[in-house]
Design a protein around this motif. Sequence first.
Motif, PDB file in Angstrom:
ATOM      1  N   THR A 100       6.160  -6.326   0.452  1.00  0.00           N
ATOM      2  CA  THR A 100       5.221  -5.447   1.128  1.00  0.00           C
ATOM      3  C   THR A 100       4.831  -4.224   0.323  1.00  0.00           C
ATOM      4  O   THR A 100       3.745  -3.702   0.506  1.00  0.00           O
ATOM      5  CB  THR A 100       5.805  -4.967   2.475  1.00  0.00           C
ATOM      6  N   ALA A 101       5.713  -3.736  -0.498  1.00  0.00           N
ATOM      7  CA  ALA A 101       5.395  -2.459  -1.122  1.00  0.00           C
ATOM      8  C   ALA A 101       5.789  -2.411  -2.582  1.00  0.00           C
ATOM      9  O   ALA A 101       4.939  -2.479  -3.470  1.00  0.00           O
ATOM     10  CB  ALA A 101       6.081  -1.326  -0.340  1.00  0.00           C
ATOM     11  N   THR A 202      -0.788  -4.164   6.348  1.00  0.00           N
ATOM     12  CA  THR A 202      -0.295  -5.187   5.430  1.00  0.00           C
ATOM     13  C   THR A 202       0.613  -6.203   6.108  1.00  0.00           C
ATOM     14  O   THR A 202       0.767  -7.318   5.606  1.00  0.00           O
ATOM     15  CB  THR A 202       0.471  -4.553   4.265  1.00  0.00           C
ATOM     16  N   CYS A 237      -3.465   3.545   1.178  1.00  0.00           N
ATOM     17  CA  CYS A 237      -2.398   3.610   2.180  1.00  0.00           C
ATOM     18  C   CYS A 237      -1.939   5.057   2.259  1.00  0.00           C
ATOM     19  O   CYS A 237      -2.765   5.961   2.242  1.00  0.00           O
ATOM     20  CB  CYS A 237      -1.263   2.652   1.813  1.00  0.00           C
ATOM     21  N   THR A 242       1.969   0.796  -0.622  1.00  0.00           N
ATOM     22  CA  THR A 242       1.679  -0.322   0.278  1.00  0.00           C
ATOM     23  C   THR A 242       0.288  -0.899   0.036  1.00  0.00           C
ATOM     24  O   THR A 242       0.072  -2.105   0.201  1.00  0.00           O
ATOM     25  CB  THR A 242       1.814   0.136   1.737  1.00  0.00           C
TER      26      THR A 242
END
Length: 278
Positions: A100-101, A202, A237, A242
């Motif tokens: 995710t990040a 996301t 973001c 992100t």
Amino acid sequence: MSPLITPAELAGLTGVSVLDVRWKLAVLPTGPAGIDSYREGHIPGAVFCDLETDLAAHPGQGGEGGRHPLPSAGAFQEAMRRLGVSGSRTVVVYDGADSTAAAARAWWLLRYFGHPDVRVLDGGLRAWVSEGLPVSAEEGRPEPGDFEARPGGMPVLDAARAGGLASDGVLLDARAAERYRGEVEPIDPVAGHIPGAVSAPTGENVDPSGRFHLPDFLRERFNTLGVVPGVEVGAYCGSGVTAAHEVLALEVAGIPAALYVGSWSDWVTDPSRPVATG
């Protein structure tokens, strides 16, 4: 070539650099730090990559550039060489669960600085472990790499262009919907979003197992948000981490997109910039 790689594909490769980019999000203060998780167990041969020191510069005065500014070419090159990265060798990056990040940030930076072959482990370490593949507590000690950082490999947005893209293109806000609406803001001093930006959390890019949805699914998702052929696309973001996941998901779908690296944490440093809520 897909920017993603499966656990089985990675297990079958030799001569690759593997970076463990697990990171403790500022909005999730509980749980172990990334380096502690790495020491508890990681993909054999992986080297720990610290997002705060290896994948970002120090914030500028007054917050200019956001909380995770783009590192200089020299600083990034030095960090990657220390981690064993070479331009002629495939790099695989992963984080804890769903890319995710932090893993996406590493993928984006390596691509931005010119590395030709970077892959993200789809589903992260969780997917690796779920397939019965081994983990190790032995700390990786790679030979220094020879990666040469050359900026410009991925498109970027500054604040002015991000604001303009929200009107004449599609600017995707990758944060949780409640942060986009301005109902909560756990980190930055101002709540809300860039006027005209479209909410695109996301979390909707991955399935319940933490793996990315198939390209057709992602194309349809972004199409419903206004991402159609011929329209310029960008993402932001809170601090540009992100949103790299959003750019990665767009890449999986075959859609090029620019990243506003400073993101919301940079946008709100200038009180003359407009803020929308709702």
